[in-house]
Design a protein around this motif. Sequence first.
Motif, PDB file in Angstrom:
ATOM      1  N   PRO A  59       0.907  -1.028   0.134  1.00  0.00           N
ATOM      2  CA  PRO A  59      -0.144  -0.092   0.046  1.00  0.00           C
ATOM      3  C   PRO A  59       0.939   1.412  -0.023  1.00  0.00           C
ATOM      4  O   PRO A  59       2.076   1.344   0.756  1.00  0.00           O
ATOM      5  N   PRO A  60       0.426   2.278  -0.564  1.00  0.00           N
ATOM      6  CA  PRO A  60       1.369   3.476  -0.824  1.00  0.00           C
ATOM      7  C   PRO A  60       1.550   4.247   0.677  1.00  0.00           C
ATOM      8  O   PRO A  60       0.878   3.911   1.700  1.00  0.00           O
ATOM      9  N   GLY A  61       2.279   5.053   0.598  1.00  0.00           N
ATOM     10  CA  GLY A  61       2.503   6.097   1.773  1.00  0.00           C
ATOM     11  C   GLY A  61       3.775   6.671   1.788  1.00  0.00           C
ATOM     12  O   GLY A  61       4.519   6.508   0.786  1.00  0.00           O
ATOM     13  N   PRO A  62       4.087   7.543   2.682  1.00  0.00           N
ATOM     14  CA  PRO A  62       5.259   8.510   2.531  1.00  0.00           C
ATOM     15  C   PRO A  62       6.529   7.697   2.524  1.00  0.00           C
ATOM     16  O   PRO A  62       6.599   6.730   3.241  1.00  0.00           O
ATOM     17  N   PHE A  63       7.434   8.019   1.612  1.00  0.00           N
ATOM     18  CA  PHE A  63       8.642   7.288   1.354  1.00  0.00           C
ATOM     19  C   PHE A  63       9.522   7.581   2.621  1.00  0.00           C
ATOM     20  O   PHE A  63       9.738   8.690   3.295  1.00  0.00           O
ATOM     21  N   PRO A  64      10.115   6.453   3.267  1.00  0.00           N
ATOM     22  CA  PRO A  64      10.629   6.904   4.635  1.00  0.00           C
ATOM     23  C   PRO A  64      12.238   7.393   4.393  1.00  0.00           C
ATOM     24  O   PRO A  64      12.881   7.119   3.514  1.00  0.00           O
ATOM     25  N   LEU A  65      12.558   7.940   5.558  1.00  0.00           N
ATOM     26  CA  LEU A  65      14.125   8.558   5.707  1.00  0.00           C
ATOM     27  C   LEU A  65      15.021   7.210   6.391  1.00  0.00           C
ATOM     28  O   LEU A  65      14.587   6.497   6.972  1.00  0.00           O
ATOM     29  N   PRO A  66      16.123   7.435   6.053  1.00  0.00           N
ATOM     30  CA  PRO A  66      17.239   6.473   6.317  1.00  0.00           C
ATOM     31  C   PRO A  66      17.005   6.302   7.978  1.00  0.00           C
ATOM     32  O   PRO A  66      17.014   7.591   8.565  1.00  0.00           O
ATOM     33  N   LEU A  67      17.148   5.170   8.595  1.00  0.00           N
ATOM     34  CA  LEU A  67      17.231   5.083  10.140  1.00  0.00           C
ATOM     35  C   LEU A  67      15.913   5.224  10.776  1.00  0.00           C
ATOM     36  O   LEU A  67      15.564   4.632  11.740  1.00  0.00           O
ATOM     37  N   ILE A  68      15.271   6.372  10.466  1.00  0.00           N
ATOM     38  CA  ILE A  68      14.015   6.619  11.371  1.00  0.00           C
ATOM     39  C   ILE A  68      12.673   6.452  10.487  1.00  0.00           C
ATOM     40  O   ILE A  68      11.893   6.292  11.030  1.00  0.00           O
ATOM     41  N   GLY A  69      12.983   6.151   9.408  1.00  0.00           N
ATOM     42  CA  GLY A  69      11.490   5.962   8.477  1.00  0.00           C
ATOM     43  C   GLY A  69      10.806   7.111   8.319  1.00  0.00           C
ATOM     44  O   GLY A  69      11.089   8.112   7.984  1.00  0.00           O
ATOM     45  N   ASN A  70       9.398   6.912   8.784  1.00  0.00           N
ATOM     46  CA  ASN A  70       8.344   8.027   8.796  1.00  0.00           C
ATOM     47  C   ASN A  70       8.354   8.580  10.343  1.00  0.00           C
ATOM     48  O   ASN A  70       7.083   9.072  10.417  1.00  0.00           O
ATOM     49  N   LEU A  71       9.016   8.137  11.243  1.00  0.00           N
ATOM     50  CA  LEU A  71       8.825   8.443  12.455  1.00  0.00           C
ATOM     51  C   LEU A  71       8.701  10.092  12.785  1.00  0.00           C
ATOM     52  O   LEU A  71       7.957  10.567  13.514  1.00  0.00           O
ATOM     53  N   HIS A  72       9.347  10.848  11.949  1.00  0.00           N
ATOM     54  CA  HIS A  72       9.082  12.267  11.957  1.00  0.00           C
ATOM     55  C   HIS A  72       7.655  12.669  11.828  1.00  0.00           C
ATOM     56  O   HIS A  72       7.381  14.078  12.172  1.00  0.00           O
ATOM     57  N   ALA A  97       6.149   3.619   7.706  1.00  0.00           N
ATOM     58  CA  ALA A  97       7.321   2.954   8.200  1.00  0.00           C
ATOM     59  C   ALA A  97       7.991   3.621   9.516  1.00  0.00           C
ATOM     60  O   ALA A  97       8.023   4.751   9.621  1.00  0.00           O
ATOM     61  N   LEU A  98       8.329   2.471  10.329  1.00  0.00           N
ATOM     62  CA  LEU A  98       8.977   2.602  11.405  1.00  0.00           C
ATOM     63  C   LEU A  98      10.510   2.070  11.370  1.00  0.00           C
ATOM     64  O   LEU A  98      10.876   1.387  10.421  1.00  0.00           O
ATOM     65  N   PRO A  99      11.454   2.677  12.216  1.00  0.00           N
ATOM     66  CA  PRO A  99      12.675   2.225  12.233  1.00  0.00           C
ATOM     67  C   PRO A  99      12.780   0.523  12.159  1.00  0.00           C
ATOM     68  O   PRO A  99      13.664  -0.087  11.740  1.00  0.00           O
ATOM     69  N   THR A 100      11.849   0.003  12.996  1.00  0.00           N
ATOM     70  CA  THR A 100      11.579  -1.422  13.219  1.00  0.00           C
ATOM     71  C   THR A 100      10.948  -2.155  12.139  1.00  0.00           C
ATOM     72  O   THR A 100      10.938  -3.592  12.230  1.00  0.00           O
ATOM     73  N   TYR A 241       2.241   2.560  26.002  1.00  0.00           N
ATOM     74  CA  TYR A 241       2.549   3.891  25.216  1.00  0.00           C
ATOM     75  C   TYR A 241       3.794   4.005  25.136  1.00  0.00           C
ATOM     76  O   TYR A 241       4.529   4.730  24.474  1.00  0.00           O
ATOM     77  N   SER A 242       4.585   3.489  26.366  1.00  0.00           N
ATOM     78  CA  SER A 242       6.156   3.429  26.293  1.00  0.00           C
ATOM     79  C   SER A 242       7.016   2.192  25.673  1.00  0.00           C
ATOM     80  O   SER A 242       7.985   2.468  25.445  1.00  0.00           O
ATOM     81  N   GLY A 243       6.162   1.196  25.538  1.00  0.00           N
ATOM     82  CA  GLY A 243       6.757   0.138  24.994  1.00  0.00           C
ATOM     83  C   GLY A 243       7.446   0.392  23.378  1.00  0.00           C
ATOM     84  O   GLY A 243       8.444  -0.256  23.308  1.00  0.00           O
ATOM     85  N   PRO A 244       6.705   0.937  22.578  1.00  0.00           N
ATOM     86  CA  PRO A 244       7.496   1.085  21.233  1.00  0.00           C
ATOM     87  C   PRO A 244       8.696   1.741  21.347  1.00  0.00           C
ATOM     88  O   PRO A 244       9.676   1.102  20.617  1.00  0.00           O
ATOM     89  N   LEU A 245       9.219   2.541  22.316  1.00  0.00           N
ATOM     90  CA  LEU A 245      10.561   3.119  22.330  1.00  0.00           C
ATOM     91  C   LEU A 245      11.479   1.940  22.524  1.00  0.00           C
ATOM     92  O   LEU A 245      12.622   1.901  22.203  1.00  0.00           O
ATOM     93  N   TYR A 246      11.192   0.928  23.473  1.00  0.00           N
ATOM     94  CA  TYR A 246      12.100   0.000  23.839  1.00  0.00           C
ATOM     95  C   TYR A 246      11.985  -1.241  22.965  1.00  0.00           C
ATOM     96  O   TYR A 246      13.000  -2.045  22.857  1.00  0.00           O
ATOM     97  N   LEU A 248      12.263   0.096  19.917  1.00  0.00           N
ATOM     98  CA  LEU A 248      13.137   0.596  18.950  1.00  0.00           C
ATOM     99  C   LEU A 248      14.638   0.758  19.364  1.00  0.00           C
ATOM    100  O   LEU A 248      15.566   0.500  18.519  1.00  0.00           O
ATOM    101  N   VAL A 249      14.948   0.692  20.456  1.00  0.00           N
ATOM    102  CA  VAL A 249      16.130   0.544  21.092  1.00  0.00           C
ATOM    103  C   VAL A 249      16.223  -0.344  22.254  1.00  0.00           C
ATOM    104  O   VAL A 249      16.106  -0.295  23.433  1.00  0.00           O
ATOM    105  N   PRO A 250      16.287  -1.769  21.757  1.00  0.00           N
ATOM    106  CA  PRO A 250      15.969  -2.876  22.981  1.00  0.00           C
ATOM    107  C   PRO A 250      17.222  -2.680  23.910  1.00  0.00           C
ATOM    108  O   PRO A 250      16.902  -3.476  24.939  1.00  0.00           O
ATOM    109  N   ILE A 251      18.295  -2.224  23.871  1.00  0.00           N
ATOM    110  CA  ILE A 251      19.196  -2.266  25.102  1.00  0.00           C
ATOM    111  C   ILE A 251      18.912  -1.427  26.124  1.00  0.00           C
ATOM    112  O   ILE A 251      19.273  -1.547  27.322  1.00  0.00           O
TER     113      ILE A 251
END
Length: 518
Positions: A59-72, A97-100, A241-246, A248-251
């Motif tokens: 499906p169409p959507g905004p083209f992602p940026l490197p590393l961050i996808g469409n997070l911005h 698109a998300l980074p993950t 709501y805080s889960g997605p950040l973790y 994104l950065v599993p460490i």
Amino acid sequence: MSLWQASKSVGEEEFVAKSQGATLDFVIRRVMILEVVSLIVIISLIWFLKTSYERRGMPPGPFPLPLIGNLHLILHDDMPFSAEKFREKYGDIFTIALPTENIVMINDTATAREALLTQKDIFHGRIPDVVYPLNEILEGKDVMAIDLNPEYRLRRKAMNMALHIFGEGKKAANENINDQLDEFFMAIEKLDGQPFYPPEILERSIASHLWRWVTCKTDNISDGTADKLLDFNRTFFGLVYSGPLYRLVPILKYFPTKHVLTVEYVKRRLHELFVTETIEHEKTYQEGKDRDIMDSLLAFCIKLGLKTDCVSFLSADIILAGADTTGTFFVWFLLYMILNQDLQRKLQAEVDTVLQDDEILQWNDFNKLPYLQATACEIMRHSYFVPLSLPHNPMQETHLQGFRIPKGTTVFFNYHCIHRDERVWQNPSEFNPDRFLDESGKFVGWRVKPGFMPFGIGTRSCPGEVLLRAQILIFTSGMLKRYTFEVNKDEPLPTLERGAAAGKFQPKPYKVIARKRK
């Protein structure tokens, strides 16, 4: 050669050497810069080609940026309510698109039904990591967060059968809901006509009632269990709501952050409430003598060959889903009542024709309240009751409305948009319970309207839907029979705006006054 000429020659040689060295350094730097730029260009080109290849046919959507996808584009956005701006540009089904991962958002009735019904064995997968931290708290022993597999199907079957034992038409169900009403009435009477904040009374009463249903324990408000359940529920859903950040950065999961400490706290609370109770039930369980839902779960798990350690987590699923869904509905219901007194009077008149004096609604009387059922459905559709599904993950590559959906893609169903789909609903922004009545004024049913999905549809739909509907009808009819609900005139008039998300979408805080009817 004179001394002056000799020194001049040496100086010229030094100058030439320095000049040649500087030129060489300049060339080296230029080469290095070109190499870095070339490397960046090559990596970018490879990334672009890889991303384009992976998204081909999707499906169409905004083209992602490197590393961050469409997070911005969505970081400070208001999903799923802001989906309209993407929908206008890309259509009813689009990709973010998300980074993950890639997320596909489905916003219309036809596509949702194709996925959840026509392709139900494909679209009802769930990758546990996608619902982090739910998967970690529930340890993969529930039905909410695990993938669609034989274990899921057996647990779902056990839960359905257990709920049926204490469900539709059963005396135990009516008694439990009646007791819940009594607790609500007692809390209201203590207020003596003073305004109150609905969630504080409603959610505690519902949690107490559900715990009694699951464990047959009755004094859940006085002994503090209801407050522990509320704390468990609110904290559990707050982690969503805080889960997605973790993810994104599993460490980050390995650091003692507030989120990580809260996850551990909720896990301890779950064991304190549910695991302890299951152990107690196992010690006193007698085959063929089901005292409550937990006994029924134990019986059917044994019958189906399941390990009984899942009973604690299945019980937690029932409390989490039941208390959250029902509590949120009642808060919206009261708001619609106080803002529309004519509607409230119409419903009270209908209830009065069915219930005499202090009677409580029975299962076989539901069809005698068509307008109450229609109003309940319309509140679910018109409000922000359940705006978004839990994530679904296709179990194999497939196509949807002509678009390619790769295996494992995260798919969300935007119920907020589906419940306002103009191809299904006439004047969808208008609040109109009549849309759930036929020409003769009869209630059309909870599952007749194709664009109505408050409990989900298909294999992943809410297993306790029938009980929740009964709870809603018995509770609301009892409330309307006994009280008239009014606006607190000492505060600004409340609106139908939603409040801040906290795992659920309730209206902005408001207070209500309950006047006992004569």
